[in-house]
Design an enzyme around this catalytic site. Structure first.
Site, PDB file in Angstrom:
ATOM      1  N   SER A  60       0.830  -1.202   0.000  1.00 45.07           N
ATOM      2  CA  SER A  60       0.000   0.000   0.000  1.00 45.07           C
ATOM      3  C   SER A  60       0.872   1.262   0.000  1.00 45.07           C
ATOM      4  CB  SER A  60      -0.972  -0.045   1.186  1.00 45.07           C
ATOM      5  OG  SER A  60      -2.019   0.882   1.021  1.00 45.07           O
ATOM      6  N   ASP A 169      -5.445  -3.423  -2.959  1.00 43.23           N
ATOM      7  CA  ASP A 169      -4.472  -3.171  -1.892  1.00 43.23           C
ATOM      8  C   ASP A 169      -3.917  -4.452  -1.266  1.00 43.23           C
ATOM      9  OD1 ASP A 169      -3.461  -2.467   0.820  1.00 43.23           O
ATOM     10  OD2 ASP A 169      -4.166  -0.483   0.273  1.00 43.23           O
TER      11      ASP A 169
END
Length: 273
Positions: A60, A169
């Site tokens: 991320s 993500d």
């Protein structure tokens, strides 16, 4: 003259041999949205310690900071970037969109498809293929697109289509990818964890481990670090991209880095032996 050349070649070979024998150090940067500003503060102290970083792994926002660091940006450059209005606008304007990709390509030099081992520091980032519900470690491709995929928070950013996969993500399944660094050959792992709710205690088991496989992996990865750095980010959120909040989180990262300086210096001495 020939004898001198042979001596130089021997000395270089001996030096190279010692360099190869040195334990390999990985830097692992966890996810957390805007809290990634704290990564920058920690990096300042890792740089001050003089510890050589042989590989970088991120999830991320950790993939954004890590990818840029692997590209060659230092902590001061990243500090300026995080505090810039362009950076804040980039994230604020990319909700459910792809406006973030172009500025990321500008930052990475738009080098096209490449092997991430070719960066200044070998790099990996983690995403999740939602079609198969499996973790994907990205080691090549368009660097900007890979970083974008790794931070495609579900219901916030659009998934990224890549090589037949639909990626979101990486924090969904692996928010602190220490295991990825170990698979790359890391002997020592320095991990920066932005997680506020640590879920401390026994490793999840039974039905809970099936419902939260990410938590099982997270607990194991935390335990598998050599130097674990966790800035105190209580009260800060993933969307806190305002100038004041960014500055505060960078400072909190610096505080955490400074608090771990003794461990970092000890590691530096160990590597120098």
């Amino acid at each position: 003259m020939k004898r001198i050349l042979l001596l130089l070649v021997f000395s270089f070979s001996l030096f190279a041999s010692f360099a190869q024998d040195r334990p390999k150090v990985a830097l692992v940067l966890g996810g957390g949205g805007a809290k990634g500003a704290a990564h920058v503060g920690v990096l300042k102290y890792i740089e001050k310690s003089g510890i050589p970083i042989d590989m970088v792994v991120g999830t991320s926002i950790g993939s954004i900071v890590g990818g840029l660091y692997a590209q060659g940006y230092n902590s001061e450059q990243l500090d300026s970037l995080f505090r810039s209005q362009e950076w804040m606008d980039m994230f604020a304007g990319s909700i459910m969109g792809d406006s973030i990709v172009r500025p990321l390509r500008q930052l990475t030099g738009d080098r096209g498809r490449l092997d991430f081992d070719q960066l200044s520091i070998p790099f990996r980032c983690v995403a999740v293929d939602v079609k198969r519900i499996r973790e994907v470690v990205l080691s090549e491709g368009d660097l900007a697109q890979a970083m974008r995929a790794s931070m495609a928070i579900p219901l916030v950013f659009k998934p990224v289509k890549m090589d037949g996969m639909t990626l979101v993500d990486g924090g969904v399944l692996n928010n602190l990818p220490v295991d990825v660094a170990r698979d790359m050959g890391a002997d020592i792992v320095i991990a920066v964890d932005l997680t506020v709710n640590k879920h401390k205690g026994d490793e999840p088991s039974g039905v809970w481990s099936l419902l939260r496989p990410d938590l099982v992996k997270y607990q194991r990865n935390c335990a598998a670090t050599d130097i674990y750095i966790s800035p105190n980010l209580k009260g800060y959120g993933a969307q806190d991209f305002s100038p004041d909040r960014i500055a505060e989180m960078i400072a909190l990262g610096e505080k955490a880095g400074k608090a771990n300086m003794k461990k970092l210096k000890k590691l530096k001495k160990r590597l120098a032996k």
